[in-house]
Design a protein around this motif. Structure first.
Motif, PDB file in Angstrom:
ATOM      1  N   LYS A  69       0.898  -1.349  -0.105  1.00 19.76           N
ATOM      2  CA  LYS A  69       0.012   0.049  -0.141  1.00 19.76           C
ATOM      3  C   LYS A  69       0.906   1.395   0.079  1.00 19.76           C
ATOM      4  CE  LYS A  69      -2.175  -1.162   3.922  1.00 19.76           C
ATOM      5  NZ  LYS A  69      -1.362  -2.195   4.525  1.00 19.76           N
ATOM      6  N   ARG A  70       2.180   1.107   0.201  1.00 19.13           N
ATOM      7  CA  ARG A  70       3.007   2.194   0.146  1.00 19.13           C
ATOM      8  C   ARG A  70       3.652   2.327  -1.150  1.00 19.13           C
ATOM      9  NH1 ARG A  70       3.564  -0.461   5.270  1.00 19.13           N
ATOM     10  NH2 ARG A  70       4.004   0.796   7.044  1.00 19.13           N
ATOM     11  N   ILE A  71       3.637   1.499  -1.776  1.00 18.92           N
ATOM     12  CA  ILE A  71       4.648   1.521  -3.435  1.00 18.92           C
ATOM     13  C   ILE A  71       3.441   1.331  -4.559  1.00 18.92           C
ATOM     14  CG2 ILE A  71       6.593   0.637  -2.023  1.00 18.92           C
ATOM     15  CD1 ILE A  71       6.318  -1.985  -3.235  1.00 18.92           C
ATOM     16  N   THR A  72       2.269   0.855  -4.422  1.00 19.59           N
ATOM     17  CA  THR A  72       1.549   0.734  -5.548  1.00 19.59           C
ATOM     18  C   THR A  72      -0.075   0.832  -5.426  1.00 19.59           C
ATOM     19  OG1 THR A  72       0.949  -1.094  -7.119  1.00 19.59           O
ATOM     20  CG2 THR A  72       1.294  -1.696  -4.762  1.00 19.59           C
ATOM     21  N   ASP A  73      -0.781   1.320  -6.381  1.00 21.35           N
ATOM     22  CA  ASP A  73      -2.173   1.365  -6.269  1.00 21.35           C
ATOM     23  C   ASP A  73      -2.964   0.176  -6.251  1.00 21.35           C
ATOM     24  OD1 ASP A  73      -2.190   4.536  -6.314  1.00 21.35           O
ATOM     25  OD2 ASP A  73      -1.831   4.286  -8.621  1.00 21.35           O
ATOM     26  N   TRP A  74      -2.246  -1.084  -6.544  1.00 18.54           N
ATOM     27  CA  TRP A  74      -2.771  -2.247  -6.452  1.00 18.54           C
ATOM     28  C   TRP A  74      -2.365  -3.056  -5.029  1.00 18.54           C
ATOM     29  CZ3 TRP A  74      -6.411  -3.544 -10.163  1.00 18.54           C
ATOM     30  CH2 TRP A  74      -6.505  -2.666 -11.455  1.00 18.54           C
ATOM     31  N   PRO A  75      -2.624  -2.829  -3.835  1.00 15.96           N
ATOM     32  CA  PRO A  75      -2.094  -3.816  -2.997  1.00 15.96           C
ATOM     33  C   PRO A  75      -3.301  -4.769  -2.899  1.00 15.96           C
ATOM     34  CG  PRO A  75      -3.326  -1.496  -1.944  1.00 15.96           C
ATOM     35  CD  PRO A  75      -2.850  -1.403  -3.327  1.00 15.96           C
ATOM     36  N   GLN A  76      -4.566  -4.477  -3.316  1.00  6.44           N
ATOM     37  CA  GLN A  76      -5.681  -5.257  -3.412  1.00  6.44           C
ATOM     38  C   GLN A  76      -5.222  -6.747  -4.159  1.00  6.44           C
ATOM     39  OE1 GLN A  76      -6.372  -2.167  -3.134  1.00  6.44           O
ATOM     40  NE2 GLN A  76      -7.264  -2.207  -1.253  1.00  6.44           N
ATOM     41  N   LEU A  77      -4.414  -6.450  -5.344  1.00  5.03           N
ATOM     42  CA  LEU A  77      -3.971  -7.526  -6.067  1.00  5.03           C
ATOM     43  C   LEU A  77      -3.059  -8.525  -5.060  1.00  5.03           C
ATOM     44  CD1 LEU A  77      -3.537  -9.082  -8.754  1.00  5.03           C
ATOM     45  CD2 LEU A  77      -1.636  -7.358  -9.328  1.00  5.03           C
ATOM     46  N   VAL A  78      -2.245  -7.801  -4.477  1.00  8.81           N
ATOM     47  CA  VAL A  78      -1.277  -8.692  -3.783  1.00  8.81           C
ATOM     48  C   VAL A  78      -2.145  -9.429  -2.701  1.00  8.81           C
ATOM     49  CG1 VAL A  78       0.771  -8.603  -2.341  1.00  8.81           C
ATOM     50  CG2 VAL A  78       0.557  -7.183  -4.340  1.00  8.81           C
ATOM     51  N   LEU A  79      -3.175  -8.657  -1.960  1.00  6.50           N
ATOM     52  CA  LEU A  79      -4.086  -9.275  -1.140  1.00  6.50           C
ATOM     53  C   LEU A  79      -4.559 -10.611  -1.680  1.00  6.50           C
ATOM     54  CD1 LEU A  79      -5.305  -9.634   1.750  1.00  6.50           C
ATOM     55  CD2 LEU A  79      -7.193  -8.188   0.712  1.00  6.50           C
ATOM     56  N   GLY A  80      -5.062 -10.609  -3.042  1.00  5.11           N
ATOM     57  CA  GLY A  80      -5.768 -11.567  -3.742  1.00  5.11           C
ATOM     58  C   GLY A  80      -4.867 -12.635  -4.046  1.00  5.11           C
ATOM     59  N   LEU A  81      -3.724 -12.503  -4.377  1.00  6.57           N
ATOM     60  CA  LEU A  81      -2.560 -13.521  -4.771  1.00  6.57           C
ATOM     61  C   LEU A  81      -2.532 -14.266  -3.195  1.00  6.57           C
ATOM     62  CD1 LEU A  81       0.021 -11.538  -6.666  1.00  6.57           C
ATOM     63  CD2 LEU A  81      -1.295 -13.122  -7.468  1.00  6.57           C
ATOM     64  N   ALA A  82      -2.508 -13.517  -2.223  1.00  9.56           N
ATOM     65  CA  ALA A  82      -2.314 -14.272  -0.927  1.00  9.56           C
ATOM     66  C   ALA A  82      -3.722 -15.199  -0.410  1.00  9.56           C
ATOM     67  CB  ALA A  82      -1.869 -13.634   0.059  1.00  9.56           C
ATOM     68  N   PHE A  83      -4.934 -14.400  -0.453  1.00  5.12           N
ATOM     69  CA  PHE A  83      -6.038 -14.805   0.000  1.00  5.12           C
ATOM     70  C   PHE A  83      -6.747 -15.986  -0.839  1.00  5.12           C
ATOM     71  CE2 PHE A  83      -8.980 -12.676   3.260  1.00  5.12           C
ATOM     72  CZ  PHE A  83      -7.688 -12.377   4.332  1.00  5.12           C
ATOM     73  N   SER A  84      -6.185 -15.980  -2.146  1.00  2.00           N
ATOM     74  CA  SER A  84      -6.855 -17.016  -3.082  1.00  2.00           C
ATOM     75  C   SER A  84      -5.864 -18.385  -3.115  1.00  2.00           C
ATOM     76  CB  SER A  84      -6.837 -16.644  -4.496  1.00  2.00           C
ATOM     77  OG  SER A  84      -7.710 -15.391  -4.537  1.00  2.00           O
ATOM     78  N   TRP A  85      -4.761 -18.000  -2.326  1.00  2.00           N
ATOM     79  CA  TRP A  85      -3.720 -19.537  -2.730  1.00  2.00           C
ATOM     80  C   TRP A  85      -4.423 -20.604  -2.158  1.00  2.00           C
ATOM     81  CZ3 TRP A  85       0.626 -18.244  -4.777  1.00  2.00           C
ATOM     82  CH2 TRP A  85       1.682 -19.621  -4.782  1.00  2.00           C
ATOM     83  N   GLY A  86      -5.460 -20.840  -1.365  1.00  2.00           N
ATOM     84  CA  GLY A  86      -6.050 -21.956  -1.058  1.00  2.00           C
ATOM     85  C   GLY A  86      -6.813 -22.740  -1.958  1.00  2.00           C
ATOM     86  N   ALA A  87      -6.931 -21.881  -3.251  1.00  2.00           N
ATOM     87  CA  ALA A  87      -7.437 -22.660  -4.415  1.00  2.00           C
ATOM     88  C   ALA A  87      -6.732 -23.785  -4.980  1.00  2.00           C
ATOM     89  CB  ALA A  87      -7.952 -21.684  -5.569  1.00  2.00           C
ATOM     90  N   LEU A  88      -5.176 -23.427  -4.833  1.00  3.24           N
ATOM     91  CA  LEU A  88      -4.266 -24.197  -5.294  1.00  3.24           C
ATOM     92  C   LEU A  88      -3.984 -25.327  -4.223  1.00  3.24           C
ATOM     93  CD1 LEU A  88      -1.929 -21.570  -6.780  1.00  3.24           C
ATOM     94  CD2 LEU A  88      -3.614 -22.818  -7.995  1.00  3.24           C
ATOM     95  N   VAL A  89      -4.066 -24.996  -2.915  1.00  2.00           N
ATOM     96  CA  VAL A  89      -3.503 -25.755  -2.057  1.00  2.00           C
ATOM     97  C   VAL A  89      -4.548 -26.934  -1.681  1.00  2.00           C
ATOM     98  CG1 VAL A  89      -3.360 -26.050   0.570  1.00  2.00           C
ATOM     99  CG2 VAL A  89      -2.244 -23.999  -0.686  1.00  2.00           C
ATOM    100  N   ALA A  90      -6.050 -26.591  -1.769  1.00  3.56           N
ATOM    101  CA  ALA A  90      -6.925 -27.640  -1.513  1.00  3.56           C
ATOM    102  C   ALA A  90      -6.686 -28.643  -2.732  1.00  3.56           C
ATOM    103  CB  ALA A  90      -8.202 -26.999  -1.400  1.00  3.56           C
ATOM    104  N   TRP A  91      -6.540 -28.263  -3.808  1.00  2.80           N
ATOM    105  CA  TRP A  91      -6.556 -29.195  -4.978  1.00  2.80           C
ATOM    106  C   TRP A  91      -5.513 -30.257  -4.967  1.00  2.80           C
ATOM    107  CZ3 TRP A  91      -9.680 -29.521  -9.385  1.00  2.80           C
ATOM    108  CH2 TRP A  91      -9.416 -30.425 -10.452  1.00  2.80           C
ATOM    109  N   SER A  92      -4.329 -29.527  -4.460  1.00  2.00           N
ATOM    110  CA  SER A  92      -2.873 -30.285  -4.328  1.00  2.00           C
ATOM    111  C   SER A  92      -3.152 -31.310  -3.023  1.00  2.00           C
ATOM    112  CB  SER A  92      -1.846 -29.336  -4.357  1.00  2.00           C
ATOM    113  OG  SER A  92      -1.726 -28.682  -3.132  1.00  2.00           O
TER     114      SER A  92
END
Length: 327
Positions: free
Chosen positions: A167-190
């Protein structure tokens, strides 16, 4: 008597202890830790959990057909329990880490200056110890899965560690949150297959777009204070064009989810849940008032309904195929 949420200027909801049952159960000395982990705000871990549950239901119902055993098309109850415990622990750890990284900013924002660190209710060392304890719970959960899933889970820590500073360096901190919060979609399948495939990747991308959308709505609560302290967000970036952005984000998410369903060859009735979720997301866009912080919070929280609709669609779609001959 439990302290209720207070309100600051312009009706903003203050980040203080609420009347949640957690504060009635815990002794007062533990209240600051409940605040650090946001135990009184289950929406955070619920939103973190949904990509896990969707993926677990997706892999279970993939290719379901008439004659399958009913238990073979349902997600593992053991895995669902582990994902739930892990989501609560790691969401709490993430919030604690975020508060440690953002203490200087939280002290300048009306909604967050009552949090335990800026208000002096806990020291930084106490918060760090609490962070480690929550991470240990997450580690115990992760070690229940295969080694590919363990490695995949650890890979997400890079994104989690970077998020508070975005949030200090980009207008897209929500994108990075999405990358983290959505990781379970990969984990649960694997966790079920020991590998990845196109279906969970599409589910992951869709979850990222969904997360950017709902967290943009959430961020509109703080846009004025954020502008004063230099915090960047998609809420500030989109501004008056937020509705248009949400149409693209939510629309893209639904298309990715539909693609994941198609690639996994889940039963067609699962699309009913996806359609219902689309109706709900469209309503969010239509009624959104970006200058009403309380409404933004309500709409943000309503994304839990989206989670239920998509999950229920996958589960009942699989059951429909299995029990179709009996109808």
């Amino acid at each position: 008597m439990v302290q209720v949420q207070t309100r600051g200027k312009m009706g903003k909801v203050m980040d203080a202890p609420s009347g949640h049952w957690v504060y009635n159960v815990l002794p007062r000395r533990l209240w600051p830790y409940a605040q650090l982990a946001r135990w009184d705000r289950p929406i955070g871990w619920q939103l973190l959990l949904w990509p896990c549950l969707w993926s677990a239901a997706l892999v279970a119902s993939a290719g379901a057909k008439v004659g399958d055993n009913v238990w073979s098309v349902l997600p593992s109850v053991w895995h669902l329990l582990l994902f739930t415990i892990g989501a609560i622990a790691m969401r709490g750890a993430g919030c604690t880490y975020n508060d440690l990284a953002d203490q200087d900013i939280d002290d300048q924002v009306a909604r967050t200056r009552s949090r335990p660190l800026p208000s002096g209710q806990v020291t930084r060392n106490q918060a760090k110890i609490f962070l480690v304890l929550q991470c240990l719970v997450g580690l115990v959960v992760v070690l229940q899965f295969n080694w590919f899933t363990v490695a995949l889970s650890f890979a997400s820590l890079i994104i989690v560690a970077a998020y508070p500073f975005m949030k200090r360096i980009t207008d897209w901190p929500q994108l990075v949150l999405g990358l983290a919060f959505s990781w379970g979609a990969l984990v649960a399948w694997s966790a079920e297959t020991g590998s990845l495939a196109l279906a969970p990747v599409l589910l992951y991308i869709g979850s990222i777009l969904w997360t950017i959308g709902y967290d943009t709505i959430y961020a509109h609560q703080d846009k004025e204070d954020d502008a004063l302290v230099g915090v960047r967000s998609t809420a500030r970036l989109f501004g008056s064009k937020t509705r248009i952005a949400l149409m693209a984000l939510y629309g893209g998410a639904l298309l990715c989810f539909a693609g994941a369903f198609a690639v996994a060859e889940v039963p067609m009735p699962a699309l009913a849940g996806l359609l219902a979720a689309g109706v709900h997301l469209n309503r969010q866009i239509m009624v959104l008032d970006i200058d009403n912080p309380e409404q933004c919070l309500r709409l943000f929280r309503s994304n839990n309904i989206v989670g239920w609709l998509i999950f229920a669609g996958l589960v009942f779609g699989a059951l429909w195929v299995v029990f179709k001959p009996l109808v």
